[in-house]
Design an enzyme around this catalytic site. Sequence first.
Site, PDB file in Angstrom:
ATOM      1  N   GLY A  11      29.573  31.432  69.529  1.00 49.65           N
ATOM      2  CA  GLY A  11      29.702  32.533  69.144  1.00 49.65           C
ATOM      3  C   GLY A  11      29.147  32.607  67.482  1.00 49.65           C
ATOM      4  CG  PHE A  14      31.208  39.441  61.319  1.00 52.88           C
ATOM      5  CD1 PHE A  14      29.997  39.540  60.408  1.00 52.88           C
ATOM      6  CD2 PHE A  14      31.394  40.821  62.436  1.00 52.88           C
ATOM      7  CE1 PHE A  14      29.707  41.005  60.489  1.00 52.88           C
ATOM      8  CE2 PHE A  14      30.209  41.968  61.951  1.00 52.88           C
ATOM      9  CZ  PHE A  14      29.739  42.096  60.725  1.00 52.88           C
ATOM     10  CD  GLU A 171      33.266  53.931  61.817  1.00 57.35           C
ATOM     11  OE1 GLU A 171      33.106  54.038  60.416  1.00 57.35           O
ATOM     12  OE2 GLU A 171      32.174  53.281  62.034  1.00 57.35           O
ATOM     13  CG  ASP A 301      37.738  41.165  67.404  1.00 63.52           C
ATOM     14  OD1 ASP A 301      38.216  40.582  66.093  1.00 63.52           O
ATOM     15  OD2 ASP A 301      36.629  41.860  68.146  1.00 63.52           O
TER      16      ASP A 301
HETATM   17  C1  LIG Z   1      31.330  49.383  67.553  1.00 63.62           C
HETATM   18  C2  LIG Z   1      32.360  48.945  66.832  1.00 63.62           C
HETATM   19  C3  LIG Z   1      32.711  49.228  65.472  1.00 63.62           C
HETATM   20  C4  LIG Z   1      33.350  48.452  64.183  1.00 63.62           C
HETATM   21  N1  LIG Z   1      33.595  48.504  63.010  1.00 63.62           N
HETATM   22  C5  LIG Z   1      34.060  47.398  62.102  1.00 63.62           C
HETATM   23  C6  LIG Z   1      33.965  47.790  60.805  1.00 63.62           C
HETATM   24  O1  LIG Z   1      33.264  49.550  60.530  1.00 63.62           O
HETATM   25  N2  LIG Z   1      34.311  47.098  59.800  1.00 63.62           N
HETATM   26  C7  LIG Z   1      34.743  45.824  60.266  1.00 63.62           C
HETATM   27  O2  LIG Z   1      35.861  44.727  60.077  1.00 63.62           O
HETATM   28  N3  LIG Z   1      34.627  45.964  61.500  1.00 63.62           N
HETATM   29  C8  LIG Z   1      34.600  46.225  62.401  1.00 63.62           C
HETATM   30  N4  LIG Z   1      34.705  46.225  63.953  1.00 63.62           N
HETATM   31  C9  LIG Z   1      34.713  44.675  64.406  1.00 63.62           C
HETATM   32  C10 LIG Z   1      34.445  44.023  64.619  1.00 63.62           C
HETATM   33  O3  LIG Z   1      32.889  43.910  64.559  1.00 63.62           O
HETATM   34  C11 LIG Z   1      34.993  42.297  64.742  1.00 63.62           C
HETATM   35  O4  LIG Z   1      36.619  42.362  64.834  1.00 63.62           O
HETATM   36  C12 LIG Z   1      34.194  41.473  64.498  1.00 63.62           C
HETATM   37  O5  LIG Z   1      32.306  41.528  65.327  1.00 63.62           O
HETATM   38  C13 LIG Z   1      34.336  39.838  64.953  1.00 63.62           C
HETATM   39  O6  LIG Z   1      33.936  38.955  65.068  1.00 63.62           O
HETATM   40  P1  LIG Z   1      33.389  37.852  65.668  1.00 63.62           P
HETATM   41  O7  LIG Z   1      32.915  37.171  65.095  1.00 63.62           O
HETATM   42  O8  LIG Z   1      35.539  37.767  65.825  1.00 63.62           O
HETATM   43  O9  LIG Z   1      33.588  38.473  67.598  1.00 63.62           O
HETATM   44  P2  LIG Z   1      32.064  39.135  67.667  1.00 63.62           P
HETATM   45  O10 LIG Z   1      30.960  39.959  66.476  1.00 63.62           O
HETATM   46  O11 LIG Z   1      32.390  39.980  68.773  1.00 63.62           O
HETATM   47  O12 LIG Z   1      30.975  37.705  68.410  1.00 63.62           O
HETATM   48  C14 LIG Z   1      31.309  37.157  69.429  1.00 63.62           C
HETATM   49  C15 LIG Z   1      29.934  36.250  69.675  1.00 63.62           C
HETATM   50  O13 LIG Z   1      30.478  35.435  70.789  1.00 63.62           O
HETATM   51  C16 LIG Z   1      28.806  35.088  71.536  1.00 63.62           C
HETATM   52  N5  LIG Z   1      29.632  35.442  72.546  1.00 63.62           N
HETATM   53  C17 LIG Z   1      30.781  35.471  73.294  1.00 63.62           C
HETATM   54  N6  LIG Z   1      31.174  35.233  74.629  1.00 63.62           N
HETATM   55  C18 LIG Z   1      30.462  33.988  74.920  1.00 63.62           C
HETATM   56  C19 LIG Z   1      30.469  33.416  76.085  1.00 63.62           C
HETATM   57  N7  LIG Z   1      31.005  32.840  76.840  1.00 63.62           N
HETATM   58  N8  LIG Z   1      29.469  32.237  75.740  1.00 63.62           N
HETATM   59  C20 LIG Z   1      28.612  32.253  74.172  1.00 63.62           C
HETATM   60  N9  LIG Z   1      28.347  32.863  73.346  1.00 63.62           N
HETATM   61  C21 LIG Z   1      29.613  34.110  73.598  1.00 63.62           C
HETATM   62  C22 LIG Z   1      28.735  36.904  71.295  1.00 63.62           C
HETATM   63  O14 LIG Z   1      27.675  36.950  72.072  1.00 63.62           O
HETATM   64  C23 LIG Z   1      29.129  36.859  70.162  1.00 63.62           C
HETATM   65  O15 LIG Z   1      27.403  36.585  69.347  1.00 63.62           O
HETATM   66  C24 LIG Z   1      33.500  46.743  64.560  1.00 63.62           C
HETATM   67  C25 LIG Z   1      33.446  46.961  66.116  1.00 63.62           C
HETATM   68  C26 LIG Z   1      33.348  47.128  67.101  1.00 63.62           C
HETATM   69  C27 LIG Z   1      32.447  46.684  68.556  1.00 63.62           C
END
Ligand SMILES: Cc1cc2nc3c(=O)[nH]c(=O)nc-3n(C[C@H](O)[C@H](O)[C@H](O)COP(=O)(O)OP(=O)(O)OC[C@H]3O[C@@H](n4cnc5c(N)ncnc54)[C@H](O)[C@@H]3O)c2cc1C
Length: 437
Positions: A11, A14, A171, A301
């Site tokens: 992944g 962030f 938003e 997440d």
């Molecule tokens: C519309 C929206 C608006 C938001 N606004 C805010 C905000 O204003 N402020 C804030 O702090 N947070 C905000 N958030 C929340 C924030 O974006 C998430 O908490 C954050 O992106 C989580 O990061 P992460 O790295 O855990 O997951 P993600 O950013 O979702 O990254 C997960 C990654 O894993 C990859 N992945 C998933 N499954 C697989 C798989 N099986 N094989 C290979 N790769 C895979 C995906 O392609 C992705 O690149 C928002 C979320 C959304 C949906």
Amino acid sequence: MSRDLHVIVVGGGFAGVGCVRRLAKHDDVHVTLVDRHNYHQFQPLLYQVATSQLAPSDVGFSLRKLFHDNENVDVKLGEVAEVDAANHAVTTTDGQRYAGDALVLAAGSQPNFFRTPGAAEHAFPLYSLDDAERLRSRILGVFEDADRDPELLDQGALNFVVVGGGPTGVEMAGALADMIAETMTVEYRDLAVSAARIHIVDLGHTLLGPFSDSAHDYVAKVLGRKGVQMHLGVAVTEVGPGHVTLADGTTIRTRCVVWGGGIKAPPLAGAAGAPQGRGGRLDVLEDLSVDGIDGFYVVGDMANIPSPDGRTHPQLGSVALQSGAWAAANLLADADGKHRKAFHYKDKGIMAMIGRGAAIAEVGPHRHELHGVVAFSAWLGVHASLMSGVRTRIDAFVEWASDYFSDDRGPQVLDRSGAARIDWSDDPAPERVAAHI
Ligand SMILES: Cc1cc2nc3c(=O)[nH]c(=O)nc-3n(C[C@H](O)[C@H](O)[C@H](O)COP(=O)(O)OP(=O)(O)OC[C@H]3O[C@@H](n4cnc5c(N)ncnc54)[C@H](O)[C@@H]3O)c2cc1C
């Protein structure tokens, strides 16, 4: 002493980027980053893509470019389907196996439709860049079709329903209202754009639930001023191809339902063979490792990360970025035979932009509430710091955001991928329903 450590990270959101950036500083650590996309998607601004304020390339950043200068980082494109946590290995859908000395899962979330009939088929979630582009096509598509055939207005062609009154829904509703008021009225001169209606629906009795009471009043006032109709304390019971039904008997005819109704863990969480808690997320210890499996961490997440108040940290970009970097530090401590540390989150507060010129933020340990320009400045600071986690140059972002907040210029980008061709065949709403909108 050289560590000679190989870490697999799944992944590039962030959390994954936060983790890899930290590990990449050490020449004796090798990282394999696997993602199903070859780019990082900046989710906080997806609604800006959906409402034509930003181009997709403004919120998608190449992972290869991000780690171009780090020879100890390999980026691999692949959809991970299997996880062998004990052996720190994953296998992709095309059979590639990546194994290392440690494994970090950071695969984010997926939309939760809460088993609402028809939602998965007919609603437009807003979680990925693909989602945002599909939604943008649908929004532009209904305007184009209604412009050619104004009779479609009777089928609710310009009704938009946003499900979910959290930051994503608020938003989206605010930006859509601005887009319609500022741009569509100018671009579609022959169309009765004033017929457009935006509805926001939430099961809770307020919008932006986690915020304070005065914030609830503020957001209701701002959205009300923009003409957004609020349906609070009511569930969506069904989404059809041309309508939405609510639990109070209301039917809203629409071809554009935006789903911001919630998130849950992705299927990969179930493949890890580790305990799953709330939202299907993987339960981790305070140091972000999974109990009983050496060298296995889950961040962002995808994890239920315990917080000092006995609950879990929210699914936020800043939690994800910080937890990814923290897991990297604990992995290095493991390799060095040192003690891991419990995750300490530097809380940046909660905030939302409610369309142009209006923002709300609650910052600091006592959740000091800010509105308007001051709230926007807090929003900008937090999002600039998030963006600097994945991109080195952020001046263009700061400039864009300041223009967006303060100017009355409408959307600059109007393109249409054709991905949302609309079937206007009759969709009679259920007869039992009393009120029609
Ligand atoms: C519309 C929206 C608006 C938001 N606004 C805010 C905000 O204003 N402020 C804030 O702090 N947070 C905000 N958030 C929340 C924030 O974006 C998430 O908490 C954050 O992106 C989580 O990061 P992460 O790295 O855990 O997951 P993600 O950013 O979702 O990254 C997960 C990654 O894993 C990859 N992945 C998933 N499954 C697989 C798989 N099986 N094989 C290979 N790769 C895979 C995906 O392609 C992705 O690149 C928002 C979320 C959304 C949906």
